[in-house]
Write an enzyme that holds these catalytic residues in place. Structure first.
Site, PDB file in Angstrom:
ATOM      1  N   SER A 126       0.813  -1.217   0.000  1.00  0.00           N
ATOM      2  CA  SER A 126       0.000   0.000   0.000  1.00  0.00           C
ATOM      3  C   SER A 126       0.850   1.273   0.000  1.00  0.00           C
ATOM      4  CB  SER A 126      -0.881  -0.057   1.249  1.00  0.00           C
ATOM      5  OG  SER A 126      -1.356   1.184   1.587  1.00  0.00           O
ATOM      6  N   ASP A 143      -8.333  -2.319   4.870  1.00  0.00           N
ATOM      7  CA  ASP A 143      -8.349  -3.609   5.572  1.00  0.00           C
ATOM      8  C   ASP A 143      -7.020  -4.340   5.311  1.00  0.00           C
ATOM      9  OD1 ASP A 143      -9.401  -5.689   7.096  1.00  0.00           O
ATOM     10  OD2 ASP A 143     -10.497  -6.575   5.407  1.00  0.00           O
ATOM     11  N   HIS A 146      -2.752  -4.572  10.190  1.00  0.00           N
ATOM     12  CA  HIS A 146      -3.557  -4.126  11.326  1.00  0.00           C
ATOM     13  C   HIS A 146      -2.743  -3.598  12.499  1.00  0.00           C
ATOM     14  CE1 HIS A 146      -6.711  -5.565   8.948  1.00  0.00           C
ATOM     15  NE2 HIS A 146      -7.553  -5.928   9.898  1.00  0.00           N
ATOM     16  N   HIS A 171     -11.945  -1.306   8.435  1.00  0.00           N
ATOM     17  CA  HIS A 171     -12.395  -2.568   9.018  1.00  0.00           C
ATOM     18  C   HIS A 171     -11.679  -2.854  10.343  1.00  0.00           C
ATOM     19  CE1 HIS A 171     -13.408  -7.060   8.679  1.00  0.00           C
ATOM     20  NE2 HIS A 171     -14.535  -6.399   8.835  1.00  0.00           N
ATOM     21  N   ASP A 172     -12.311  -3.706  11.160  1.00  0.00           N
ATOM     22  CA  ASP A 172     -11.739  -4.188  12.433  1.00  0.00           C
ATOM     23  C   ASP A 172     -11.590  -3.082  13.466  1.00  0.00           C
ATOM     24  OD1 ASP A 172     -11.384  -6.998  11.572  1.00  0.00           O
ATOM     25  OD2 ASP A 172      -9.991  -6.096  10.149  1.00  0.00           O
TER      26      ASP A 172
HETATM   27  N1  SAH Z   1     -10.672  -7.654   2.820  1.00  0.00           N
HETATM   28  C1  SAH Z   1     -10.356  -9.071   2.898  1.00  0.00           C
HETATM   29  C2  SAH Z   1      -9.419  -9.435   4.039  1.00  0.00           C
HETATM   30  C3  SAH Z   1      -8.093  -8.726   4.016  1.00  0.00           C
HETATM   31  S1  SAH Z   1      -6.883  -9.536   5.032  1.00  0.00           S
HETATM   32  C4  SAH Z   1     -11.654  -9.870   2.955  1.00  0.00           C
HETATM   33  O1  SAH Z   1     -12.734  -9.309   2.744  1.00  0.00           O
HETATM   34  O2  SAH Z   1     -11.588 -11.070   3.200  1.00  0.00           O
HETATM   35  C5  SAH Z   1      -5.576  -8.381   4.954  1.00  0.00           C
HETATM   36  C6  SAH Z   1      -4.831  -8.329   3.624  1.00  0.00           C
HETATM   37  O3  SAH Z   1      -4.007  -7.175   3.660  1.00  0.00           O
HETATM   38  C7  SAH Z   1      -3.904  -9.515   3.337  1.00  0.00           C
HETATM   39  O4  SAH Z   1      -4.258 -10.131   2.127  1.00  0.00           O
HETATM   40  C8  SAH Z   1      -2.504  -8.886   3.262  1.00  0.00           C
HETATM   41  O5  SAH Z   1      -1.678  -9.434   2.241  1.00  0.00           O
HETATM   42  C9  SAH Z   1      -2.810  -7.448   2.957  1.00  0.00           C
HETATM   43  N2  SAH Z   1      -1.791  -6.494   3.419  1.00  0.00           N
HETATM   44  C10 SAH Z   1      -1.251  -6.406   4.657  1.00  0.00           C
HETATM   45  N3  SAH Z   1      -0.372  -5.390   4.723  1.00  0.00           N
HETATM   46  C11 SAH Z   1      -0.356  -4.823   3.493  1.00  0.00           C
HETATM   47  C12 SAH Z   1       0.351  -3.720   2.916  1.00  0.00           C
HETATM   48  N4  SAH Z   1       1.223  -3.000   3.635  1.00  0.00           N
HETATM   49  N5  SAH Z   1       0.132  -3.422   1.617  1.00  0.00           N
HETATM   50  C13 SAH Z   1      -0.756  -4.144   0.879  1.00  0.00           C
HETATM   51  N6  SAH Z   1      -1.462  -5.187   1.373  1.00  0.00           N
HETATM   52  C14 SAH Z   1      -1.266  -5.517   2.662  1.00  0.00           C
HETATM   53 MG    MG Z   2     -10.361  -7.090   8.346  1.00  0.00          MG
END
Ligand code: SAH
Ligand code: MG
Length: 214
Positions: A126, A143, A146, A171-172
């Site tokens: 991201s 999302d 976290h 989210h969360d």
């Molecule tokens: N929205 C999804 C769940 C997301 S889980 C659903 O509806 O099921 C969190 C996701 O964030 C994971 O796939 C992970 O690879 C991604 N993620 C974590 N840190 C990240 C970052 N810095 N940049 C991009 N993606 C990231």
């Molecule tokens: Mg989530």
């Protein structure tokens, strides 16, 4: 088909195809409606697609409104998805690469839901994608990572890409530490403290804010 029927159909198809993910049905419905109603304000973007659960709800709203969803995920999983961690799923682990890889599953999901012409996957962290981002957005769903640091960077950096009136959903969100990690909740507080966002509502753990008009 009206929107409620569309959402019901997606719920059923996700269930039948056993698409993995972390999203409650009411949160999914809220994502669909937010993406649908904010379409005139610009494209949608999500951080954290995983196997595509949230992606199909936002993406389906984009399809109906002739909008686009940019779906950002490095597809290497968050901390809790890594080998030996609580939410690790061996089906999503690439043994040759010795790493998580959810991108093939996301592509499969997009194909199954006929969303390849309105969802644009961006396979990168991201914080890299946002560096050169220049398109004002109508709806952002956060999302991804976290931890407080990552969630705060994501929320603040992507919030600033929204058009006035645009929607930020995070989210969360758990205000009680006994119910879940505090990273996203603290990130949401940081966004509110900029004074540029209004609190709209919360649907289960989905916090919803709106960017103030200019
Ligand atoms: N929205 C999804 C769940 C997301 S889980 C659903 O509806 O099921 C969190 C996701 O964030 C994971 O796939 C992970 O690879 C991604 N993620 C974590 N840190 C990240 C970052 N810095 N940049 C991009 N993606 C990231
Ligand atoms: Mg989530």
């Amino acid at each position: 088909m009206n929107n409620d029927e569309t959402i019901k159909k997606i719920h059923q198809q996700l269930h039948t195809q056993n698409i993995k993910g972390f999203l409650a049905p009411t949160e999914a419905e809220a994502l669909f409606h937010l993406a649908y109603t904010s379409a005139a304000l610009g494209p949608c973007l999500e951080i954290g697609s995983y196997c595509g659960k949230s992606t199909v709800y936002i993406g389906s709203a984009c399809k109906l409104t002739e909008n686009i969803l940019f779906a950002v995920d490095h597809h290497r999983g968050s901390e809790e998805h890594q080998l030996g961690e609580e939410y690790h799923d061996p089906d999503l682990y690439n043994v040759q690469l010795n790493a998580m890889d959810t991108f093939p599953t996301l592509r499969h999901t997009l194909n199954q839901f006929d969303l390849e012409d309105c969802v644009v996957p961006l396979v990168a962290p991201s914080q890299i994608v946002v560096k050169k981002w220049a398109t004002p957005l109508g709806f952002v769903f956060i999302d991804g990572g976290h931890s407080e640091a990552q969630a705060t960077i994501d929320c603040l950096s992507w919030a600033s890409q929204l058009n006035p009136g645009g929607i930020l959903a995070i989210h969360d969100i758990f205000d009680d530490p006994a119910r879940g990690g505090q990273g996203p909740f603290r990130a949401l507080q940081s966004v509110l403290s900029t004074g540029k966002f209004n609190w709209i509502s919360q649907v289960e753990s989905l916090g919803i804010l709106q960017c103030c008009a200019d």
